[in-house]
Design a protein around this motif. Structure first.
Motif, PDB file in Angstrom:
ATOM      1  N   LYS A  83       0.821  -1.217   0.000  1.00  0.00           N
ATOM      2  CA  LYS A  83       0.000   0.000   0.000  1.00  0.00           C
ATOM      3  C   LYS A  83       0.851   1.262   0.000  1.00  0.00           C
ATOM      4  N   GLU A  84       1.866   1.299   0.862  1.00  0.00           N
ATOM      5  CA  GLU A  84       2.700   2.492   0.955  1.00  0.00           C
ATOM      6  C   GLU A  84       3.524   2.703  -0.311  1.00  0.00           C
ATOM      7  N   SER A  85       4.076   1.621  -0.834  1.00  0.00           N
ATOM      8  CA  SER A  85       4.913   1.732  -2.031  1.00  0.00           C
ATOM      9  C   SER A  85       4.092   2.178  -3.233  1.00  0.00           C
ATOM     10  N   ILE A  86       2.935   1.559  -3.439  1.00  0.00           N
ATOM     11  CA  ILE A  86       2.114   1.893  -4.601  1.00  0.00           C
ATOM     12  C   ILE A  86       1.545   3.294  -4.482  1.00  0.00           C
ATOM     13  N   ALA A  87       1.153   3.710  -3.279  1.00  0.00           N
ATOM     14  CA  ALA A  87       0.659   5.076  -3.085  1.00  0.00           C
ATOM     15  C   ALA A  87       1.756   6.089  -3.412  1.00  0.00           C
ATOM     16  N   ALA A  88       2.984   5.798  -2.976  1.00  0.00           N
ATOM     17  CA  ALA A  88       4.104   6.706  -3.259  1.00  0.00           C
ATOM     18  C   ALA A  88       4.393   6.773  -4.752  1.00  0.00           C
ATOM     19  N   ILE A  89       4.352   5.620  -5.423  1.00  0.00           N
ATOM     20  CA  ILE A  89       4.615   5.591  -6.867  1.00  0.00           C
ATOM     21  C   ILE A  89       3.546   6.368  -7.632  1.00  0.00           C
ATOM     22  N   LYS A  90       2.284   6.165  -7.271  1.00  0.00           N
ATOM     23  CA  LYS A  90       1.201   6.847  -7.981  1.00  0.00           C
ATOM     24  C   LYS A  90       1.287   8.361  -7.791  1.00  0.00           C
ATOM     25  N   ASN A  91       1.627   8.799  -6.591  1.00  0.00           N
ATOM     26  CA  ASN A  91       1.804  10.237  -6.362  1.00  0.00           C
ATOM     27  C   ASN A  91       2.963  10.773  -7.199  1.00  0.00           C
ATOM     28  N   TYR A  92       4.031   9.990  -7.260  1.00  0.00           N
ATOM     29  CA  TYR A  92       5.177  10.402  -8.062  1.00  0.00           C
ATOM     30  C   TYR A  92       4.802  10.482  -9.543  1.00  0.00           C
ATOM     31  N   PHE A  93       4.046   9.518 -10.026  1.00  0.00           N
ATOM     32  CA  PHE A  93       3.648   9.526 -11.432  1.00  0.00           C
ATOM     33  C   PHE A  93       2.823  10.768 -11.780  1.00  0.00           C
ATOM     34  N   ASN A  94       2.014  11.238 -10.855  1.00  0.00           N
ATOM     35  CA  ASN A  94       1.250  12.465 -11.090  1.00  0.00           C
ATOM     36  C   ASN A  94       2.195  13.645 -11.316  1.00  0.00           C
ATOM     37  N   LYS A 106      15.901   9.561 -13.536  1.00  0.00           N
ATOM     38  CA  LYS A 106      16.315   9.031 -12.240  1.00  0.00           C
ATOM     39  C   LYS A 106      15.100   8.562 -11.444  1.00  0.00           C
ATOM     40  N   GLY A 107      14.024   9.331 -11.535  1.00  0.00           N
ATOM     41  CA  GLY A 107      12.804   8.953 -10.834  1.00  0.00           C
ATOM     42  C   GLY A 107      12.213   7.665 -11.370  1.00  0.00           C
ATOM     43  N   ILE A 108      12.245   7.498 -12.688  1.00  0.00           N
ATOM     44  CA  ILE A 108      11.734   6.265 -13.298  1.00  0.00           C
ATOM     45  C   ILE A 108      12.590   5.073 -12.873  1.00  0.00           C
ATOM     46  N   ALA A 109      13.906   5.284 -12.795  1.00  0.00           N
ATOM     47  CA  ALA A 109      14.801   4.219 -12.330  1.00  0.00           C
ATOM     48  C   ALA A 109      14.479   3.835 -10.891  1.00  0.00           C
ATOM     49  N   SER A 110      14.156   4.820 -10.063  1.00  0.00           N
ATOM     50  CA  SER A 110      13.789   4.541  -8.669  1.00  0.00           C
ATOM     51  C   SER A 110      12.483   3.753  -8.595  1.00  0.00           C
ATOM     52  N   PHE A 111      11.556   4.061  -9.498  1.00  0.00           N
ATOM     53  CA  PHE A 111      10.297   3.313  -9.571  1.00  0.00           C
ATOM     54  C   PHE A 111      10.567   1.843  -9.870  1.00  0.00           C
ATOM     55  N   VAL A 112      11.424   1.579 -10.853  1.00  0.00           N
ATOM     56  CA  VAL A 112      11.750   0.198 -11.215  1.00  0.00           C
ATOM     57  C   VAL A 112      12.410  -0.519 -10.033  1.00  0.00           C
ATOM     58  N   GLN A 113      13.298   0.179  -9.332  1.00  0.00           N
ATOM     59  CA  GLN A 113      13.971  -0.413  -8.173  1.00  0.00           C
ATOM     60  C   GLN A 113      12.972  -0.745  -7.066  1.00  0.00           C
ATOM     61  N   MET A 114      12.008   0.137  -6.860  1.00  0.00           N
ATOM     62  CA  MET A 114      11.006  -0.114  -5.830  1.00  0.00           C
ATOM     63  C   MET A 114      10.152  -1.325  -6.180  1.00  0.00           C
ATOM     64  N   MET A 115       9.796  -1.445  -7.457  1.00  0.00           N
ATOM     65  CA  MET A 115       9.006  -2.601  -7.888  1.00  0.00           C
ATOM     66  C   MET A 115       9.812  -3.890  -7.758  1.00  0.00           C
ATOM     67  N   ASP A 116      11.108  -3.803  -8.039  1.00  0.00           N
ATOM     68  CA  ASP A 116      11.981  -4.970  -7.840  1.00  0.00           C
ATOM     69  C   ASP A 116      12.026  -5.359  -6.369  1.00  0.00           C
ATOM     70  N   LYS A 117      12.087  -4.357  -5.508  1.00  0.00           N
ATOM     71  CA  LYS A 117      12.140  -4.605  -4.068  1.00  0.00           C
ATOM     72  C   LYS A 117      10.876  -5.318  -3.600  1.00  0.00           C
ATOM     73  N   ILE A 118       9.719  -4.882  -4.108  1.00  0.00           N
ATOM     74  CA  ILE A 118       8.462  -5.541  -3.751  1.00  0.00           C
ATOM     75  C   ILE A 118       8.495  -6.992  -4.185  1.00  0.00           C
ATOM     76  N   ALA A 119       8.967  -7.233  -5.409  1.00  0.00           N
ATOM     77  CA  ALA A 119       9.018  -8.604  -5.934  1.00  0.00           C
ATOM     78  C   ALA A 119       9.927  -9.487  -5.093  1.00  0.00           C
ATOM     79  N   PRO A 152       1.226   8.315 -22.064  1.00  0.00           N
ATOM     80  CA  PRO A 152       0.160   7.306 -22.032  1.00  0.00           C
ATOM     81  C   PRO A 152       0.578   6.025 -21.297  1.00  0.00           C
ATOM     82  N   GLU A 153       1.855   5.652 -21.404  1.00  0.00           N
ATOM     83  CA  GLU A 153       2.322   4.473 -20.676  1.00  0.00           C
ATOM     84  C   GLU A 153       2.191   4.669 -19.179  1.00  0.00           C
ATOM     85  N   LEU A 154       2.517   5.867 -18.708  1.00  0.00           N
ATOM     86  CA  LEU A 154       2.411   6.145 -17.274  1.00  0.00           C
ATOM     87  C   LEU A 154       0.956   6.085 -16.809  1.00  0.00           C
TER      88      LEU A 154
END
Length: 209
Positions: free
Chosen positions: A84-95, A125-138, A191-193
């Motif tokens: 929940k915390e990770s996805i909420a942070a990512i979605k806010n960042y994507f905005n 750099k932000g997109i790279a951090s997003f990928v790293q966070m998703m890797d961490k969740i996995a 559109p991908e975002l």
């Protein structure tokens, strides 16, 4: 002897395996045995320094001995809270990222490539951090994104699409094709975002029990 706490509870160092002689050994071999069931590591601090900063140099962690001085503090969170915390942070960042990408494409179209590239470097750099966070969740949840499907495409497929778009953008940047770069950012990346916002909601529903 180093003082080790997990969620403010002292760890009985006599329970450590014979393999744990250094901080690296403890993190690699024993720490999982002290994490509450159903929880994952949230933060690790060594003498007030966040472990992520130390992780940049594994050799350094191999020199820090458990039988030396110092204090290691580990905090945990439930798997559901992590998601929940990770996805909420990512979605806010994507905005915020969407707004920034609009500005980048506008700057490139009017020929202000210097400011456009400077802003875009921060976005990458932000997109790279997003990928790293998703890797961490996995890793924490021991999941494989290739088995989760949203709208007939696996989550891994969405990662592949993002990687392809980024490769295309970097090539245009290298060739100084600014107008094509602006179009690709606006008509492909943005559109991908937006799709990723939906993908993240799908993942949250799938992974939270």
């Amino acid at each position: 002897m180093m003082k080790i706490k997990v969620d403010e509870n002292n760890v009985d160092l006599s329970a450590l395996s014979d393999k744990s002689h250094t901080l690296y050994d403890f993190i690699s071999n024993d720490i999982a045995g002290f994490i509450p069931k159903g929880s994952v590591i949230k933060d690790i601090y060594l003498n007030g320094i966040k472990f992520d900063e130390l992780l940049v140099n594994d050799e350094k962690t191999k020199t820090i001995r458990i039988d030396g001085d110092g204090e290691l503090n580990v905090t945990t969170m439930t798997s559901s809270d992590l998601i929940k915390e990770s996805i909420a942070a990512i979605k806010n960042y994507f905005n915020d990222l969407s707004i920034s990408l609009n500005e980048v494409s506008d700057l490139l179209r009017v020929g202000n490539d210097k400011d456009g590239f400077n802003n875009f470097a921060a976005d990458l750099k932000g997109i790279a951090s997003f990928v790293q966070m998703m890797d961490k969740i996995a890793v924490f949840l021991k999941i494989d994104y290739s088995i989760y499907t949203y709208k007939e495409k696996t989550i891994k497929g969405y990662f592949d699409d993002l990687e392809e778009t980024l490769s295309k953008i970097l090539e245009m940047q290298k060739n100084r094709d600014y107008i094509m770069l602006a179009d690709t950012i606006e008509f492909e990346m943005e559109p991908e975002l937006e799709v990723w916002q939906e993908v993240l909601e799908y993942l949250k529903d799938e992974l939270i029990l």
